[in-house]
Write a protein that holds these residues in place. Structure first.
Motif, mmCIF file in Angstrom:
data_model
loop_
_atom_site.group_PDB
_atom_site.id
_atom_site.type_symbol
_atom_site.label_atom_id
_atom_site.label_comp_id
_atom_site.label_asym_id
_atom_site.label_seq_id
_atom_site.Cartn_x
_atom_site.Cartn_y
_atom_site.Cartn_z
ATOM 1 N N PHE B 176 31.439 30.277 -7.331
ATOM 2 C CA PHE B 176 31.863 31.677 -7.248
ATOM 3 C C PHE B 176 30.845 32.501 -6.456
ATOM 4 O O PHE B 176 31.226 33.330 -5.615
ATOM 5 C CB PHE B 176 32.010 32.233 -8.666
ATOM 6 N N SER B 180 31.642 34.376 -2.995
ATOM 7 C CA SER B 180 31.336 35.800 -2.817
ATOM 8 C C SER B 180 30.487 36.005 -1.571
ATOM 9 O O SER B 180 30.732 36.921 -0.777
ATOM 10 C CB SER B 180 30.581 36.347 -4.026
ATOM 11 N N TRP B 211 39.221 34.192 -5.454
ATOM 12 C CA TRP B 211 38.027 34.806 -6.052
ATOM 13 C C TRP B 211 38.386 35.401 -7.409
ATOM 14 O O TRP B 211 37.653 35.253 -8.388
ATOM 15 C CB TRP B 211 37.508 35.885 -5.091
ATOM 16 N N ALA B 215 36.936 34.627 -11.074
ATOM 17 C CA ALA B 215 36.298 35.738 -11.800
ATOM 18 C C ALA B 215 36.890 35.824 -13.208
ATOM 19 O O ALA B 215 36.159 35.994 -14.193
ATOM 20 C CB ALA B 215 36.510 37.055 -11.044
#
Lengths: 331, 260
Positions: B176, B180, B211, B215
Motif C-alpha cells: 500500500f 501510494s 488503493w 485502504a
C-alpha cells in the motif's frame, strides 16, 4: 444536545469514513465505465468528496487527542513514530482534498494559440495580479530517426511592460512557471498559406486554419482547406505516415453551393485547378503552438499534502509492530 | 537477441511451472521442496537474464511498455517470495505464487512477443526522470499485492497456512505504501507533463479503486472488524483489481496511460 453529540459521533467516526471511501471506490468504478469524463464533475461525486474531507478532518482531530494522551503514557519511540506517521498521512490526504477544493473555486484555466512572433497579454486570458506578456519566438517539433516526434518545443520570452524578463524552452515535461501562472505544452496545429485571387480581384497570400473555407474569384465554387498531411501516402488515406514533413500535402474539397464536387490532394507550390482558369497555390504551412495556461492557487497545498502523505505512510509502515502481540494491541 | 529472449522466457515459464508442481506435490517432503526451491531460483535467474537482455536491447530499464512492465513486476513477485522464504516458513505457498507467475510470464511469450523484440523511441510525455521511480514503485506494489493474494489463498487450507494473517497485513501495508508512492509521484509528474495532477484517466481511476480496497482492508484489519476469511477475500479481490488496472486499462480502455 445528546442528538448533536450523536450526529457528531456519526459524522466523525471511522466507520462512516470507510463507508464513504467504499462509496467513492464503487462510484469511481461505475462512473468511469458508464459516464467517462463527466461523472467526476457531478454534484453527487463532489458531495462524496466533501463529506470524506469533513469526516477525515474530524476523525483526524479526534485522533490527535488520543495520540497526545498516548504520548503522556511513555509508549516507546517506535509506537510514537507510527502514530505520528498515521496522523501525517491522514493530514496529507486532507490537504490534497483541500487543494483540489481551492482549485475548484479559485482555479483558472485556458488555452492560447501562438504563431512564431506573436505574443499574448496574460491578463487578457486569466485574472492575474501581476500582468505579463508571453511571446513565442519559435515552435518546433524534434523528430526521432523513424519520424516519430521526439519533443514539442515552444521557445518563449516572458516580458513585463515591454522589458524582457526571461527566455524559456517550454516542452512536454517542462512548463513555464511565472507569477503563479503555469503554461504547459499542450498541443499544436498548422496554418496553411494559400496564394489565390480574391473576389475583389486582388492576388494575395492568406493563412487559413484547417477546415476554413476559401472563395476564389471568377467561380462560384468554394474550397475547403481540409487538412495538412506532413507525410502523405495514398495507402494511409487521411492519416499521415509520420508527423515529420517528408512528403507534405494538403487535402482539400471543392463545393458548388452545398454540393460536394470532389476531394483532392495537392503538393506545395504547384498550381491546383479549382475551375476553368481558376487556380490556387498552396505555399506552405506555419506551425502554431497551443499552450495550456493555468493558475492553481491550491497546487502548493496539494503538493504539501502529497509529501506529507508519503512521509506518513513510509513512517507508519517502517515502524509497524513486528510482533504479533504488539499488532493486536496497536491502537 | 529476440529469439534468445523468447527461449529464455520459455525457460522461465517451464521452471516456474515445474517448481509449482513440486511445491504442490511434495508439500510435506523436504527433498521435493528443496528441488522446488532450486527450480524457482533458477527460473528467477533466467527471468533476470531476460530483463537484462531487454535492457541492453532497448537501452533503458524495461519499464516502458506492457510486456516490459509485466516481466518486471512478476520478477519482483518471485524475488520477493524467495527472499521472504529465507526468513519465514512460506514453502507451502510456493505453488500458488509460482503458478500465478508462470501464467503472467507466459502471457508475454504467447501474446506480446512482437513487442519484446522491437524498440520504439520514447514519446515526449515519457521523457522524464519521474518515469523510472513511478513505474518501479507501481511494479513493486503489484508484486506485494500478488504475493499477498497468493499467500491469502493458501491461508484457506489449514495444511497450507504458512504465516499468520498479521504478517500478511504487514506485507499489504508495504504494498500500500508503494502504491501510494507510485500514485503521488505519478501525480507530480502528470502535473508537469499533462498540466494536471489528476485527470480521472482510466489508469488513475482504477489505481484509486485498488488503493481504496487496500485502504479498507488495512483499516478493517487494524480495528479487528474483519479478520480471517473476509480479510483474505479482500486481498484476493484486490489482486483481481490489480490485474484489471494493468490488463483492462492497458488493453481495453483508451486513455493517457495507453502505452501498451
Amino acid at each position: 444536545m445528546a442528538i448533536m453529540q450523536q450526529i457528531y459521533k456519526f459524522v466523525s467516526s471511522m466507520k462512516t469514513g470507510l463507508v464513504l471511501l467504499l462509496m467513492i471506490g464503487l462510484a469511481s468504478a461505475a462512473g468511469a465505465s458508464l459516464l467517462p469524463g463527466t461523472f467526476f464533475k457531478t454534484a453527487f461525486f463532489e458531495a462524496l468528496l466533501v463529506l470524506l474531507l469533513l469526516n477525515m478532518t474530524l476523525c483526524t482531530v479526534n485522533r490527535l487527542k488520543t495520540t497526545c494522551r498516548l504520548l503522556l503514557k511513555h509508549v516507546g519511540s517506535r509506537a510514537w513514530f507510527r502514530q505520528a506517521g498515521i496522523l501525517l498521512l491522514h493530514g496529507g490526504m486532507i490537504l490534497i482534498l483541500l487543494g483540489a477544493g481551492v482549485y475548484a473555486f479559485q482555479g483558472q484555466e485556458s488555452r492560447i494559440h501562438l504563431c512564431a512572433g506573436e505574443q499574448v497579454d496574460m491578463s487578457r486570458v486569466l485574472k492575474v495580479k501581476h500582468p505579463f506578456t508571453v511571446r513565442l519566438n519559435e515552435f518546433r517539433i524534434d523528430f526521432n530517426e523513424d519520424g516519430s516526434p521526439s519533443q514539442y518545443v515552444s521557445e518563449i520570452t516572458v516580458l513585463e511592460q515591454g522589458k524582457k524578463i526571461k527566455d524559456i524552452s517550454v516542452n512536454v515535461n517542462n512548463p513555464l512557471n511565472y507569477n503563479g501562472v503555469k503554461a504547459y505544452q499542450s498541443s499544436f496545429g498548422h496554418l496553411v498559406e494559400v496564394q489565390y485571387t480574391a473576389k475583389n480581384g486582388a492576388k494575395q497570400i492568406d493563412r487559413f486554419a484547417e477546415g476554413d473555407l476559401l472563395e476564389p474569384a471568377n467561380t462560384d465554387r468554394t474550397v475547403k482547406i481540409y487538412r495538412y498531411i506532413p507525410n502523405f501516402n495514398p495507402a494511409h488515406g487521411m492519416n499521415s505516415v509520420t508527423m515529420r514533413p517528408d512528403n507534405p500535402h494538403i487535402i482539400f474539397s471543392v463545393y458548388a453551393g452545398d454540393k460536394l464536387l470532389g476531394i483532392g490532394t495537392a503538393k506545395f507550390n504547384e498550381p491546383t485547378r479549382i475551375d476553368e482558369d481558376v487556380y490556387l497555390v498552396f505555399k506552405g504551412v506555419e506551425p502554431y503552438t497551443i499552450l495550456q495556461v493555468k493558475a492553481d492557487p491550491g497546487l502548493p497545498l496539494a503538493l504539501t499534502g502529497g509529501i506529507l502523505l508519503l512521509l506518513g505512510i513510509c513512517l507508519a509502515v517502517l515502524t509497524a509492530p513486528a510482533k504479533k502481540s504488539a499488532l493486536v494491541h496497536d491502537l | 537477441m529476440k529469439a534468445m529472449m523468447i527461449i529464455i522466457i520459455y525457460a522461465v515459464v517451464f521452471s516456474y511451472l515445474a517448481a509449482a508442481l513440486l511445491y504442490f506435490w511434495g508439500a510435506k517432503q523436504a527433498p521435493w521442496l528443496k528441488a522446488a526451491f532450486v527450480l524457482a531460483v533458477l527460473g528467477c535467474l533466467c527471468h533476470f537474464a531476460a530483463l537484462v537482455l531487454r535492457t541492453l536491447l532497448a537501452g533503458m530499464l524495461p519499464l516502458t511498455n506492457g510486456p516490459e512492465f509485466l516481466l518486471s513486476f512478476t520478477w519482483f513477485t518471485v524475488l520477493m517470495y524467495l527472499l521472504l522464504t529465507l526468513r519465514y516458513p512460506l514453502k507451502s505457498a510456493g505453488g500458488v505464487v509460482m503458478i500465478i507467475s508462470a501464467l503472467l510470464v507466459s502471457l508475454v511469450a504467447f501474446l506480446m512477443r512482437e513487442q519484446l523484440g522491437t524498440v520504439a523511441p520514447l514519446m515526449p510525455a515519457l521523457k522524464s526522470p519521474w518515469l523510472t521511480v513511478h513505474v518501479i514503485t507501481a511494479a513493486l506494489s503489484y508484486a506485494a499485492f500478488t504475493l499477498a493474494a497468493g499467500l491469502a489463498v493458501m491461508q484457506f487450507f489449514p495444511a497450507g497456512r504458512a504465516i499468520g494473517d498479521d504478517h500478511l497485513y504487514l506485507l499489504v501495508g508495504g504494498g500500500f505504501a508503494l502504491l501510494s508512492l507510485s500514485i503521488v509521484l505519478g501525480a507530480v509528474w502528470a502535473e508537469q507533463a499533462w498540466g494536471r495532477y489528476w485527470s480521472w484517466d482510466p489508469k488513475e481511476t482504477w489505481a484509486l479503486v485498488t488503493w481504496i480496497i487496500y485502504a479498507l482492508y488495512l483499516h478493517l484489519y487494524r480495528s479487528r472488524e474483519w479478520r480471517g476469511h473476509n480479510a483474505r477475500l479482500m486481498l484476493i479481490a484486490g489482486f483481481i483489481l490489480v490485474l484489471f488496472t494493468f490488463f483492462g486499462v492497458n488493453y481495453l480502455l483508451p486513455g493517457l496511460h495507453s502505452y501498451a
